[in-house]
Design a protein around this motif. Sequence first.
Motif, PDB file in Angstrom:
ATOM      1  N   ASP A 130       0.826  -1.214   0.000  1.00 58.06           N
ATOM      2  CA  ASP A 130       0.000   0.000   0.000  1.00 58.06           C
ATOM      3  C   ASP A 130       0.859   1.261   0.000  1.00 58.06           C
ATOM      4  O   ASP A 130       0.529   2.257  -0.656  1.00 58.06           O
ATOM      5  CB  ASP A 130      -0.923  -0.001   1.214  1.00 58.06           C
ATOM      6  N   ALA A 131       1.974   1.229   0.714  1.00 54.05           N
ATOM      7  CA  ALA A 131       2.828   2.412   0.812  1.00 54.05           C
ATOM      8  C   ALA A 131       3.510   2.731  -0.518  1.00 54.05           C
ATOM      9  O   ALA A 131       3.856   3.889  -0.778  1.00 54.05           O
ATOM     10  CB  ALA A 131       3.873   2.208   1.905  1.00 54.05           C
ATOM     11  N   LEU A 132       3.706   1.737  -1.383  1.00 55.81           N
ATOM     12  CA  LEU A 132       4.396   1.966  -2.658  1.00 55.81           C
ATOM     13  C   LEU A 132       3.654   2.946  -3.563  1.00 55.81           C
ATOM     14  O   LEU A 132       4.248   3.556  -4.452  1.00 55.81           O
ATOM     15  CB  LEU A 132       4.594   0.638  -3.404  1.00 55.81           C
ATOM     16  N   VAL A 133       2.348   3.110  -3.341  1.00 54.99           N
ATOM     17  CA  VAL A 133       1.563   4.049  -4.153  1.00 54.99           C
ATOM     18  C   VAL A 133       2.105   5.467  -4.011  1.00 54.99           C
ATOM     19  O   VAL A 133       2.047   6.278  -4.941  1.00 54.99           O
ATOM     20  CB  VAL A 133       0.075   3.984  -3.734  1.00 54.99           C
ATOM     21  N   ASP A 134       2.688   5.766  -2.837  1.00 56.79           N
ATOM     22  CA  ASP A 134       3.210   7.114  -2.591  1.00 56.79           C
ATOM     23  C   ASP A 134       4.617   7.316  -3.159  1.00 56.79           C
ATOM     24  O   ASP A 134       5.158   8.421  -3.084  1.00 56.79           O
ATOM     25  CB  ASP A 134       3.235   7.388  -1.081  1.00 56.79           C
ATOM     26  N   TYR A 135       5.190   6.249  -3.690  1.00 57.00           N
ATOM     27  CA  TYR A 135       6.560   6.344  -4.213  1.00 57.00           C
ATOM     28  C   TYR A 135       6.552   5.939  -5.684  1.00 57.00           C
ATOM     29  O   TYR A 135       6.594   4.761  -6.030  1.00 57.00           O
ATOM     30  CB  TYR A 135       7.508   5.442  -3.419  1.00 57.00           C
ATOM     31  N   ARG A 136       6.494   6.946  -6.555  1.00 57.95           N
ATOM     32  CA  ARG A 136       6.433   6.670  -7.981  1.00 57.95           C
ATOM     33  C   ARG A 136       7.779   6.154  -8.491  1.00 57.95           C
ATOM     34  O   ARG A 136       8.832   6.475  -7.955  1.00 57.95           O
ATOM     35  CB  ARG A 136       6.042   7.932  -8.741  1.00 57.95           C
ATOM     36  N   GLY A 137       7.719   5.359  -9.560  1.00 56.81           N
ATOM     37  CA  GLY A 137       8.925   4.845 -10.180  1.00 56.81           C
ATOM     38  C   GLY A 137       9.315   3.449  -9.726  1.00 56.81           C
ATOM     39  O   GLY A 137      10.269   2.877 -10.247  1.00 56.81           O
ATOM     40  N   PHE A 138       8.550   2.893  -8.782  1.00 57.80           N
ATOM     41  CA  PHE A 138       8.841   1.545  -8.287  1.00 57.80           C
ATOM     42  C   PHE A 138       7.728   0.586  -8.704  1.00 57.80           C
ATOM     43  O   PHE A 138       6.543   0.914  -8.572  1.00 57.80           O
ATOM     44  CB  PHE A 138       8.981   1.540  -6.765  1.00 57.80           C
ATOM     45  N   GLU A 139       8.126  -0.539  -9.216  1.00 59.63           N
ATOM     46  CA  GLU A 139       7.162  -1.482  -9.789  1.00 59.63           C
ATOM     47  C   GLU A 139       7.432  -2.906  -9.293  1.00 59.63           C
ATOM     48  O   GLU A 139       8.525  -3.447  -9.503  1.00 59.63           O
ATOM     49  CB  GLU A 139       7.287  -1.430 -11.315  1.00 59.63           C
ATOM     50  N   PRO A 140       6.468  -3.522  -8.620  1.00 62.60           N
ATOM     51  CA  PRO A 140       6.647  -4.916  -8.187  1.00 62.60           C
ATOM     52  C   PRO A 140       6.331  -5.892  -9.315  1.00 62.60           C
ATOM     53  O   PRO A 140       5.439  -5.650 -10.131  1.00 62.60           O
ATOM     54  CB  PRO A 140       5.632  -5.058  -7.051  1.00 62.60           C
ATOM     55  N   ARG A 141       7.105  -6.965  -9.384  1.00 56.23           N
ATOM     56  CA  ARG A 141       6.836  -8.014 -10.362  1.00 56.23           C
ATOM     57  C   ARG A 141       6.861  -9.366  -9.666  1.00 56.23           C
ATOM     58  O   ARG A 141       7.731  -9.642  -8.853  1.00 56.23           O
ATOM     59  CB  ARG A 141       7.890  -8.011 -11.478  1.00 56.23           C
ATOM     60  N   MET A 142       5.897 -10.181 -10.028  1.00 56.04           N
ATOM     61  CA  MET A 142       5.822 -11.531  -9.474  1.00 56.04           C
ATOM     62  C   MET A 142       6.999 -12.355  -9.985  1.00 56.04           C
ATOM     63  O   MET A 142       7.350 -12.315 -11.159  1.00 56.04           O
ATOM     64  CB  MET A 142       4.513 -12.197  -9.898  1.00 56.04           C
ATOM     65  N   SER A 143       7.626 -13.078  -9.098  1.00 61.74           N
ATOM     66  CA  SER A 143       8.745 -13.923  -9.474  1.00 61.74           C
ATOM     67  C   SER A 143       8.701 -15.187  -8.620  1.00 61.74           C
ATOM     68  O   SER A 143       7.699 -15.465  -7.959  1.00 61.74           O
ATOM     69  CB  SER A 143      10.062 -13.157  -9.274  1.00 61.74           C
ATOM     70  N   SER A 144       9.765 -15.942  -8.650  1.00 59.24           N
ATOM     71  CA  SER A 144       9.823 -17.154  -7.838  1.00 59.24           C
ATOM     72  C   SER A 144      11.248 -17.382  -7.367  1.00 59.24           C
ATOM     73  O   SER A 144      12.202 -16.889  -7.971  1.00 59.24           O
ATOM     74  CB  SER A 144       9.332 -18.372  -8.631  1.00 59.24           C
ATOM     75  N   MET A 145      11.370 -18.123  -6.302  1.00 59.04           N
ATOM     76  CA  MET A 145      12.669 -18.421  -5.710  1.00 59.04           C
ATOM     77  C   MET A 145      12.834 -19.925  -5.644  1.00 59.04           C
ATOM     78  O   MET A 145      11.920 -20.643  -5.234  1.00 59.04           O
ATOM     79  CB  MET A 145      12.739 -17.808  -4.302  1.00 59.04           C
TER      80      MET A 145
END
Length: 649
Positions: A130-145
């Motif tokens: 939720d906090a990432l909405v306030d920080y433009r330029g950052f994008e989460p991507r689904m991955s795996s480990m």
Amino acid sequence: MLENRKYIIIGAFCLVGLIYLSRLFYLQILDDSYSLESSNNSIKRVIEIPYRGQVYDRNGKLIVYNTPVYDLYVTPKQVRIPDTTAFCRMMEMTRAEFDSIMNLAKEYSPVKPSLFVRQLSKEDFARIQDALVDYRGFEPRMSSMRTYPARTLSNALGYVSEISKKQLENQEIPYYRQGDYIGHNGLEEQYEEVLRGRRGVKFVMQNVRGVAKGSFKNGLYDTAAVAGKNLYTGIDVEVQKYADSLMQNRIGSVIAVEPSTGEILVSVSAPTYDPNLLSSRHFSKNYVKLLRDPYKPLINRPIMASYRPGSTFKLIQALIAQQQGTLTPNMVYGHGGSPMRCHCHGGNNLRGAVRFSCNPYFYNVFRKMIYHNGDPNTFKASAIGLRQWHDAVEKFGIGQKLGVDLPTELKGSLPDVETYDKLYRGKNTWKFSNIYSLSIGEGELLVNPLKLVNLAATIANRGWYITPHYVKGIGRVGEGIPQEYLKRHETDIAYQHYLPVIEGMRMAVAAGTVNKMADIPGIDLCGKTGTAQNNKFGHKYDHSIFIGFAPMNNPKIAIAVFVEYGGWGGSAAAPVAALIAERYLKRKTEATKLDEHVKKQYLLPPVSMLPGYKGPKKAPQIRKPEPVQKDTGRKVEKLKPMMASNSGE
């Protein structure tokens, strides 16, 4: 006439203009793909990374699977951070770490996304989402480990990590991007194209703040990601973990194969490490720690370590000499005239020589092979005989890469005429007295454990082998196996010549050079001990070797064990091999006393004894080898400095 031409030219221009107008109308009004490409502010192209294929053992047990995680990417040009301190606190990083990552991202590209933080767990991502909405330029991507439930087989499996700059630049067909993961070493690298799958593309509508508002055109232009194919191996993970436990407090390796198929059952490189260490966010820190470990756990010893084969090589000598006609099973040699001495009483036939690992016997066998051509010129006879010997040994896979399905196999060394011409600086400058250490597997010979387990499998099969390999199926069991792992390789040694050698190997375990406890009832183990010289510290710290197979008839497992600094082959390596063969054949361990004996041994040398150590040459007294029947002889005379000194079992 001129009037008609004028109208034709005008008509042509009008037609061209009409075509251009029609094309523009199509691109701007009718064609959604143009709108798609030009609407970066409202429609985003998202790359979907497929799940890598999973890895299973021969019984369907999971060795490697994928755990869902999130990678956070940053596009420097778009970054807006109201409070950097608060952001760093949320991401649990220091300001210095933040600045370092951002500088690297800007160097890569101000306008392209690059990796900021990798492998956030579902819990960590939920905390910051939720906090990432306030920080433009950052994008989460689904991955795996990659996750390793068995916590074994680390060197053979390899690991998955971010692609390097050099790998990006050297791509023949562009596929990977900055921040992508790729297999390194082991099976992860060897079968990268199979395991990685195929990327997908998804178009997502978003508002001016970058918040996703759903799929564009209900996914009409999306391409689904295709998961990588699963890999099925010949590994028996239960026996693999047991072998790990037996190799605690030792340096060395264990490799076992199924003789009839060449499938690798066990692959231990000791000391080992938990493969999960190289699949976490702390990859760099853990990798550096392993890299600096003086015991070199990152080296895959079954295919990368090089040793002299010692007395295990006598088996090849016996087989080639019989095929050549210079040796018969009942031929007897004493100790007289040999520069090598031995701990047996001499006067053995072939079976007895294998049983007691008689050095003078195989000195005479090798000498007769080399001079078989009968040329009166000593130098020329040695060259002709050595060339014939070299060609025959090569058919056992020695001195070349066998072709195991791993990317780091070493070929070892099988000396030939050219080797000694170069070593002694010219033709006709060397003779048999310069090469006789080859008779007992010393001198310029170098092999890895894979070569010797292949030798054991070849003898178990009575004359042929299939290249050892890990894969048992790609996608499904029995499917997709490369053809080279189905082909038989013949040694051109007749079947009957293997029989006396095998009888001698069985006698070596039952009442020969092997610790008596290793002759486990119901296993019918056949084997040959060996000792590879470690000249720096004297024979007490030689490397212990054992190769063998079980049972004697219709063999199910062939095995090679190397224990560095272990002393006699019959005391350190042979018991490990016997216990692994028992566990594989019986699915349990009944030889509990031998199991306790092996696990109590501490054979890990101090750092001062390891290669590269710059301290005093005198070896510290760490322990004495277990008192067993000695199975080695020592030569009497000293060889020339450029020759490796020779000792046998």
